[in-house]
Scaffold this motif. Structure first.
Motif, mmCIF file in Angstrom:
data_model
loop_
_atom_site.group_PDB
_atom_site.id
_atom_site.type_symbol
_atom_site.label_atom_id
_atom_site.label_comp_id
_atom_site.label_asym_id
_atom_site.label_seq_id
_atom_site.Cartn_x
_atom_site.Cartn_y
_atom_site.Cartn_z
ATOM 1 N N GLY B 84 3.079 -31.798 1.099
ATOM 2 C CA GLY B 84 4.092 -32.444 1.922
ATOM 3 C C GLY B 84 3.742 -33.893 2.224
ATOM 4 N N GLY B 85 2.477 -34.125 2.569
ATOM 5 C CA GLY B 85 2.042 -35.483 2.879
ATOM 6 C C GLY B 85 2.165 -36.391 1.668
ATOM 7 N N LEU B 86 1.795 -35.847 0.504
ATOM 8 C CA LEU B 86 1.897 -36.635 -0.721
ATOM 9 C C LEU B 86 3.358 -36.973 -1.017
ATOM 10 N N ALA B 87 4.230 -35.967 -0.871
ATOM 11 C CA ALA B 87 5.652 -36.193 -1.135
ATOM 12 C C ALA B 87 6.195 -37.278 -0.196
ATOM 13 N N LEU B 88 5.882 -37.173 1.094
ATOM 14 C CA LEU B 88 6.377 -38.162 2.052
ATOM 15 C C LEU B 88 5.817 -39.557 1.754
ATOM 16 N N LEU B 103 7.061 -43.938 7.971
ATOM 17 C CA LEU B 103 5.796 -44.457 8.497
ATOM 18 C C LEU B 103 5.903 -44.941 9.940
ATOM 19 N N ARG B 104 7.091 -45.307 10.386
ATOM 20 C CA ARG B 104 7.192 -45.843 11.742
ATOM 21 C C ARG B 104 7.937 -44.955 12.715
ATOM 22 N N ARG B 105 8.552 -43.897 12.230
ATOM 23 C CA ARG B 105 9.229 -42.986 13.148
ATOM 24 C C ARG B 105 8.609 -41.594 13.076
ATOM 25 N N LEU B 106 8.655 -41.006 11.864
ATOM 26 C CA LEU B 106 8.175 -39.639 11.695
ATOM 27 C C LEU B 106 6.673 -39.546 11.979
ATOM 28 N N GLN B 107 5.901 -40.453 11.371
ATOM 29 C CA GLN B 107 4.444 -40.358 11.462
ATOM 30 C C GLN B 107 3.912 -40.511 12.894
ATOM 31 N N PRO B 108 4.354 -41.546 13.637
ATOM 32 C CA PRO B 108 3.869 -41.641 15.028
ATOM 33 C C PRO B 108 4.318 -40.463 15.885
ATOM 34 N N CYS B 145 -2.587 -36.182 6.557
ATOM 35 C CA CYS B 145 -2.439 -36.333 5.100
ATOM 36 C C CYS B 145 -1.624 -37.576 4.796
ATOM 37 N N LEU B 146 -0.533 -37.751 5.547
ATOM 38 C CA LEU B 146 0.369 -38.871 5.285
ATOM 39 C C LEU B 146 -0.359 -40.207 5.453
ATOM 40 N N ILE B 147 -1.127 -40.349 6.525
ATOM 41 C CA ILE B 147 -1.833 -41.611 6.780
ATOM 42 C C ILE B 147 -2.812 -41.911 5.652
ATOM 43 N N ASN B 148 -3.596 -40.892 5.272
ATOM 44 C CA ASN B 148 -4.591 -41.108 4.225
ATOM 45 C C ASN B 148 -3.952 -41.424 2.889
ATOM 46 N N LEU B 149 -2.910 -40.654 2.540
ATOM 47 C CA LEU B 149 -2.341 -40.822 1.210
ATOM 48 C C LEU B 149 -1.532 -42.101 1.116
ATOM 49 N N SER B 150 -0.868 -42.508 2.207
ATOM 50 C CA SER B 150 -0.135 -43.769 2.071
ATOM 51 C C SER B 150 -1.110 -44.941 2.042
ATOM 52 N N ALA B 151 -2.264 -44.792 2.714
ATOM 53 C CA ALA B 151 -3.294 -45.828 2.569
ATOM 54 C C ALA B 151 -3.766 -45.880 1.123
#
Lengths: 270, 261
Positions: B84-88, B103-108, B145-151
């Motif tokens: 899921g994190g990779l897909a997002l 990155l600015r709504r869902l993630q926070p 996952c999202l933070i790491n993978l988007s980095a």
């Protein structure tokens, strides 16, 4: 917010394009939020309130925390727990990090035994044990929260101490033989960014873990309110508490920690 | 001369560290043992009682089911959260319009949502079920996952991406042969973090939302004042976490993320 123009493109064009792209992004981001809240408004009248209470109901409960004495008391209690636990954990974490760094023989004990234990032990386990050992007191909440927060603080400060520039230390030694002076004037300023990063992470974690600690270990505070509302099927109160935590964590991070960290980076960073 | 002296001194220092570390652990256990003898077992059970309860968690079928259930749920949630994190992260990267949504709504939002809140809401919405536990765990792991993978995606060299496009126009091939290998260190980091978080979370997720698993065992043990079992479940989590990290994640990291780390 000054965008640097792409090479090969007229600066105005690049700027305009970028601004248009930003506008579209903002439009999508805010549009989605509006759409979600709209859906919430539209759906909630058709579902029982304990499954999905309407946004107005949640907002009403949200405001209760600042307008009524009892709820306000729970909110301030949690505030007290969070800041108390942060202060306790910061002192313990710093003491452990300094001991591991300056008293070499204790390093493996702290870094290789105490830290992994604290880090992998479940927060809820501490909360349950805290109630058994300390009863439903502030002490139980502080204990459970400190057990969760200390590893975060320790590892950040530890990494900071480990990454200190040896050359700067040597320079310091050539200036003064007083260890205390070197520590105050060289090591401490170099550590500030790491300590602050630790504090920033712990602030978010503390607010989230306070619910857990208070759920078991307190007869007041937001965690207690959540547990009561859970038993009474007052989902709107639960959502209101969650909203408070999100607002405080988000606002604290954006309004205080982020600007402060940027300033500290500029001041102390390399 | 000087060299051998320092290495000798180094070895001695290492030995002293080791002695203090193991001695400290031994001392703590001894202290625990001697204090526990003066206290009722529902306050502080002795190490032997906890060890016996721990053994039951891994040997007695009725309890072992719970250990296995928790393990399976942890593995499944970590896998789902990574996908899921990779897909997002990919959507945020490839569809610029949606970047801020994610990155600015869902993630926070996900990042600041307290886990106990999800645990309670999941029971209200999905009842006591496997799905409820999975939902709580995935939704909490997702931001990590999202933070790491988007980095990781941000770090990918645009020139390499361009090169990939010049070789093939197949998105799939680009994804599997270029993006994934370059993302590997970040995937491993995301895996490591979410794996650790998930074990600690398992107890919270199962507290309200399950009628199996170690969290369920712990709650029941707490109600019956069986403190030895409470401690044993916590220790079981620590042990399972360490075992998984040493046996699965460390080898994976060595295999895919290069010699560092």
């Amino acid at each position: 917010m000054t965008a640097v123009a792409d090479s090969g493109m007229a600066p105005d064009d690049g700027d305009a394009l970028r601004r248009a792209a930003r506008r579209r992004k903002a439009w999508w981001a805010n549009g989605l939020v509006v759409a979600l809240v709209g859906t919430w408004f539209a759906v909630s009248p058709f579902v029982p309130a304990y499954i999905l209470p309407g946004p107005m109901l949640v907002l009403q409960k949200f405001l209760l925390f600042v307008t009524t004495k009892t709820y306000f008391f729970h909110l301030t209690t949690t505030l007290f727990h969070v800041f108390g636990a942060l202060a306790i954990s910061l002192s313990i974490g710093a003491a452990l990090a300094l001991a591991a760094h300056y008293v070499r023989p204790t390093r493996l004990l702290i870094r290789g035994r105490i830290y992994p234990l604290l880090n992998s032990f479940s927060g809820i386990g501490w909360a349950v044990l805290a109630v058994i050992w300390f009863g439903q007191t502030d002490g139980a909440v502080f204990f459970a929260m400190a057990c969760v927060l200390v590893p975060f603080i320790f590892i950040n400060l530890h990494e900071g101490l480990e990454s200190l520039d040896a050359e700067l230390q040597e320079m310091g030694r050539s200036f003064t033989r007083s260890g205390l002076r070197r520590f105050r004037q060289i090591t401490l300023p170099l550590l500030v960014p790491f300590g602050f990063a630790a504090l920033r992470i712990s602030f978010g974690v503390a607010w989230k873990s306070t619910l857990l600690a208070e759920l078991f270990g307190a007869n007041r505070g937001l965690g207690y309110v959540v547990n009561q509302s859970r038993q009474n099927y007052e989902t709107e109160v639960i959502l209101a508490v969650i909203l408070w935590i999100i607002v405080i964590v988000f606002a604290g991070d954006r309004l205080f920690f982020k600007p402060a960290q940027e300033r500290i980076q500029r001041h102390y960073g390399r | 001369m000087a060299d051998s002296a320092t290495s000798k001194g180094g070895r001695r220092a290492a030995l002293i560290q080791r002695l203090i570390a193991e001695g400290g652990v031994l001392l703590a256990i001894l202290g625990w043992w001697s204090v526990s003898r003066t206290m009722p077992s529902f306050v502080l059970p002795g190490p032997v009682d906890v060890l016996a309860a721990l053994w039951k968690l891994f040997s007695e079928p009725s309890l072992m089911i719970n250990t296995v259930a928790t393990t399976l749920r942890v593995v499944a949630s970590v896998a789902l959260a990574l996908v899921g994190g990779l897909a997002l992260a990919l959507v945020a990267r490839t569809v610029p319009d949606l970047e801020w949504v994610i990155l600015r709504r869902l993630q926070p939002l996900l990042n600041s949502f307290p886990s106990i809140g999800w645990a309670i809401l999941a029971v209200i919405w999905f009842d006591v079920s496997n799905f409820s536990v999975l939902f709580v765990q995935v939704v909490i792991l997702l931001p990590f996952c999202l933070i790491n993978l988007s980095a990781g995606l941000d770090e990918i060299d645009q020139e390499v991406v361009e090169m990939g496009r010049s070789f093939t126009r197949s998105t799939w091939r680009n994804l599997t042969m270029l993006y994934l290998p370059l993302l590997m260190p970040y995937l491993i980091a995301a895996l490591r973090i979410s794996y650790g978080v998930c074990w600690k979370l398992a107890l919270v997720a199962e507290l309200f939302g399950a009628n199996s698993g170690l969290g369920y065992v712990m709650v029941r043990a707490q109600y019956t004042a069986n403190n030895a079992l409470v401690l044993a479940t916590c220790v079981a989590i620590v042990l399972l976490f360490i075992a998984g990290e040493k046996l699965i994640i460390d080898p994976l990291a060595r295999r895919f993320a290069g010699p560092r780390d």
